[in-house]
Scaffold this motif. Sequence first.
Motif, mmCIF file in Angstrom:
data_model
loop_
_atom_site.group_PDB
_atom_site.id
_atom_site.type_symbol
_atom_site.label_atom_id
_atom_site.label_comp_id
_atom_site.label_asym_id
_atom_site.label_seq_id
_atom_site.Cartn_x
_atom_site.Cartn_y
_atom_site.Cartn_z
ATOM 1 N N ALA A 37 -12.423 125.079 -5.479
ATOM 2 C CA ALA A 37 -13.268 125.372 -6.641
ATOM 3 C C ALA A 37 -12.417 125.778 -7.840
ATOM 4 O O ALA A 37 -12.673 125.346 -8.970
ATOM 5 C CB ALA A 37 -14.273 126.472 -6.294
ATOM 6 N N ALA A 40 -10.815 122.812 -9.363
ATOM 7 C CA ALA A 40 -11.792 121.987 -10.072
ATOM 8 C C ALA A 40 -12.322 122.665 -11.333
ATOM 9 O O ALA A 40 -13.092 122.068 -12.083
ATOM 10 C CB ALA A 40 -12.959 121.649 -9.144
ATOM 11 N N ALA A 42 -14.309 125.334 -11.439
ATOM 12 C CA ALA A 42 -15.694 125.770 -11.241
ATOM 13 C C ALA A 42 -15.915 127.175 -11.789
ATOM 14 O O ALA A 42 -15.008 128.015 -11.785
ATOM 15 C CB ALA A 42 -16.051 125.734 -9.758
ATOM 16 N N ASP A 43 -17.123 127.420 -12.252
ATOM 17 C CA ASP A 43 -17.515 128.739 -12.748
ATOM 18 C C ASP A 43 -17.561 129.723 -11.588
ATOM 19 O O ASP A 43 -18.144 129.431 -10.541
ATOM 20 C CB ASP A 43 -18.892 128.645 -13.414
ATOM 21 C CG ASP A 43 -19.367 129.983 -13.919
ATOM 22 O OD1 ASP A 43 -18.774 130.507 -14.880
ATOM 23 O OD2 ASP A 43 -20.340 130.519 -13.334
ATOM 24 N N TRP A 44 -16.958 130.897 -11.764
ATOM 25 C CA TRP A 44 -16.879 131.870 -10.682
ATOM 26 C C TRP A 44 -18.259 132.275 -10.186
ATOM 27 O O TRP A 44 -18.433 132.548 -8.989
ATOM 28 C CB TRP A 44 -16.058 133.094 -11.102
ATOM 29 C CG TRP A 44 -16.795 134.083 -11.955
ATOM 30 C CD1 TRP A 44 -16.829 134.123 -13.316
ATOM 31 C CD2 TRP A 44 -17.605 135.159 -11.497
ATOM 32 N NE1 TRP A 44 -17.627 135.157 -13.737
ATOM 33 C CE2 TRP A 44 -18.115 135.826 -12.634
ATOM 34 C CE3 TRP A 44 -17.965 135.633 -10.246
ATOM 35 C CZ2 TRP A 44 -18.949 136.931 -12.558
ATOM 36 C CZ3 TRP A 44 -18.802 136.737 -10.154
ATOM 37 C CH2 TRP A 44 -19.281 137.379 -11.304
ATOM 38 N N GLU A 46 -20.988 130.451 -9.999
ATOM 39 C CA GLU A 46 -21.496 129.396 -9.122
ATOM 40 C C GLU A 46 -20.799 129.461 -7.760
ATOM 41 O O GLU A 46 -21.428 129.304 -6.720
ATOM 42 C CB GLU A 46 -21.272 128.025 -9.774
ATOM 43 C CG GLU A 46 -21.798 126.880 -8.959
ATOM 44 C CD GLU A 46 -21.587 125.546 -9.656
ATOM 45 O OE1 GLU A 46 -21.883 124.526 -9.009
ATOM 46 O OE2 GLU A 46 -21.129 125.503 -10.812
ATOM 47 N N VAL A 47 -19.504 129.711 -7.784
ATOM 48 C CA VAL A 47 -18.742 129.812 -6.542
ATOM 49 C C VAL A 47 -19.205 131.017 -5.729
ATOM 50 O O VAL A 47 -19.384 130.928 -4.511
ATOM 51 C CB VAL A 47 -17.227 129.888 -6.833
ATOM 52 C CG1 VAL A 47 -16.442 130.097 -5.555
ATOM 53 C CG2 VAL A 47 -16.768 128.637 -7.568
#
Length: 92
Positions: A37, A40, A42-44, A46-47
């Motif tokens: 993540a 990539a 990814a927003d923390w 969302e993770v």
Amino acid sequence: MKQPALDPDVADVAPNESVLTTYDEQHLVTYWRLLDAEAAGADWKEVARIVLHIDPDREPVRARNAFDSHLARARWMADHGYRDLLRGGTTE
């Protein structure tokens, strides 16, 4: 070492030991998912929601602490902890 769970529950804070722990072995997939993540972008939040199963809107401090500590541990595993895995895992 036993097969790691694919989607285990996580503690509020990941271990901060200088050696591989049973928790680490149980959360290898979680660590890999966090590193993927991060790579990539990814927003923390969302993770935290998807990987850690913590709602950052309801528990922002807990979610952030869990995310930060587990990501730090994932990085440690990638840099150091994997050596213990190659040697057979923990002795616990």
